[in-house]
Design an enzyme around this catalytic site. Sequence first.
Site: not given
Ligand code: DGJ
Length: 745
Positions: A478, A480-481, A550
């Site tokens: 996964k 992320d950013m 999220d």
């Molecule tokens: C944002 C992501 O969208 C979440 O699912 C999770 O991975 C958090 N960051 C972790 O910091």
Amino acid sequence: MLIHVNQEDRQFHLTNGQVSYIFHVMKNGQLGHLYYGKALHHREDFSHLQTYDVPTGATTHVYADDPAFGLETLRQEYPAYGNSDFREPAISVSNTTANHAPNFKYDSYQLVDGKPRLEGLPATYTEDNQDASTLQIILKNEFLQAELTLNYTIFLDMPVITRSASLKNESQEELVIDRLMGASLDLPDKDFLFTHLAGAWSRERHVKERILETGIQSISSLRGASSHHHNPFLALKRPEATEHTGEVYGFNFIYSSNFLMQIEVDHYDTARLMVGIHPFGFKWNLKPNVSFQTPEVVMVYSDQGLNGMSQAFHSLYRKHLVQAQWKKAVRPILINNWEATYFDFTEEKLVNIAKSASELGIELLVLDDGWFGKRNDDTSSLGDWHVDLDKLPGGLESLAQKISATGMKFGLWFEPEMISPNSDLFSEHPDWAVGVPGQHYTLGRNQLVLDFSRPDIVDYLYEKMSDIIKKTNLAYIKWDMNRNITEAFSQKLAVHQQGEFFHRYILGVYDLYERLTREFPHVLFESCAGGGGRFDPGMMYYAPQAWTSDDTDAIERLKIQYGTSFAYPVYSMGSHVSAVPNHQTLRTTPLATRANTAYFGTFGYELDPVKLTEEERAEIKEQVAFYKKHRGLIRDGQFYRLLSPFSNNETAWMVVSKDQSEALIGWYKVLATPNPKKQQTLRLSGLAESKMYKVAGSERTYYGDELMNVGLPLPTEFNGVNGRSSERGGDFQSQVFYLQKTGGR
Ligand code: DGJ
């Protein structure tokens, strides 16, 4: 034949029986646009489609003896500014002696079978040359000594044309590009609704619609990511068009950074659409003998409403954008520990989650944020990609083995593009962060951004990530950013090159993705940016699924997934069942409704299975088995939106298999109705009229035409506590129906 060329009259007609796109070379050597829309019969000469709005009053014209020939009103293919067109241009390039040098004149054309790849950029592609044809139009600017190539690809069996442009410097001096759009399109009228997907963190891609009016309207991003706020998608929808009928043009930009999608309606109602890298702050120094390639614009025409448009995008992306190994692969049902533990986990906790999830039939455990450095909250350690031995004393290898012993695959979270000021990496390399040295550095979630415009930094991340992939035999990442880019400045670029920063940054991101996916084709990537902040086709090229939002609340997800489906296939949307009360809305919804929403995506869980009751575990086991049975249909089927959450208390959608032999329908009702109508039906779409379908769980059978014209009877709603039994009731109800063909043709 998909592309007809009339060499004598210098006309080009791209058509596949579904759409036609026609343009020609005008008498001044520039390209004029003639038509884009539903397929037209081919004929040798289309010059009668050239219309002149002979301007009256104060105006300009190119030739003294032809007052009608003013670019101010002519529809063009790739307009420039400065030679009688006063609208915003697609191109603006200068050398040391002139700015906006506008005169790119037709030189030649080239036909290519299939579709050439775009160097360094994600783009649609063909595996079989029969699937598409590409027309390249070459224009020359003698003054600048530059060559402009416009690429048009038409696909064989879908109403899709893609476009891009590239500019080559053939002079001895540096040229400066201020603007080079992926595509420009002059439509003859403005009778459209400007439809787009807007939002914010945790409420991404809500459908918005406004009337197209005189002047400029646009959506854009200047955040260094395509953004939660505006998706690089736009539809022009006839006011009378619906989900199922009428004319819609859809546009999507295969790019993950600053973009502009703009429509300028002029005084004769011509609507000029422009899609490309946002010109604000963009300045590219083009060295002699070097080319600049724009990202690609996807254009869809539908005469079957918004669903027709979406289905074309879905088919294109499933067949010609997602990497070959993921097109047909079954993606694992995953469990992610984020909402279950946040930063507070141990090896034992994770292994227990994996064991418990494995018993339910779940297939992959994703260890989210917090496994590296000293990261016990979001204030530190990004960049320190070594395991936290306090939390995981045996290291990642030991954890990976223990997860694997439970029968589950192992996946890991990374945020490769970021650096915490409180990290070893920042102490060693403060100059690796994006920002102007000596000036204030703005924080976002307590972190800074790594300068991905620098190949040495991309190399560093590649080493770190590939090492972990190998050691832990990762099946999934996964990526992320979590913050947008501010103080856009690279310490490795000269001041006059800082206008290149954003584009170079995203090319660095694409490069890392490219290298990792090429070396580890079996690793499934899920893109993420604080949820759905970079849900775009650029990312989809590398990562076939994306964390949609999220927000895991089932009711909020109806809007988010409904909007996202305008351009993106349902199987690209990461959608998970989470615990209640929901962590984003504090809303409590039934477990069945949470799953019924999440089924229409790449399914998973975001909760602690150890904390579930036996009853809940039994229900989840059934959900997992249900999804496994139907995920092939969800991946390959045709998706139809039926009822919109933006205008109804009810939402409905469905997926129908290509051969129309089975279908899965999701129906959701947000708030209960007191004393409701008892005989409610839901009209379906996409079925075969003369096939007979059986509804799973009942003995009832219906012809497709009945289901589409009369509707599928919904169970009776009864909201009361006086002892009468009801099939459903209360808020947040939902039901999924499975139909299978039992007879007919
Ligand atoms: C944002 C992501 O969208 C979440 O699912 C999770 O991975 C958090 N960051 C972790 O910091």
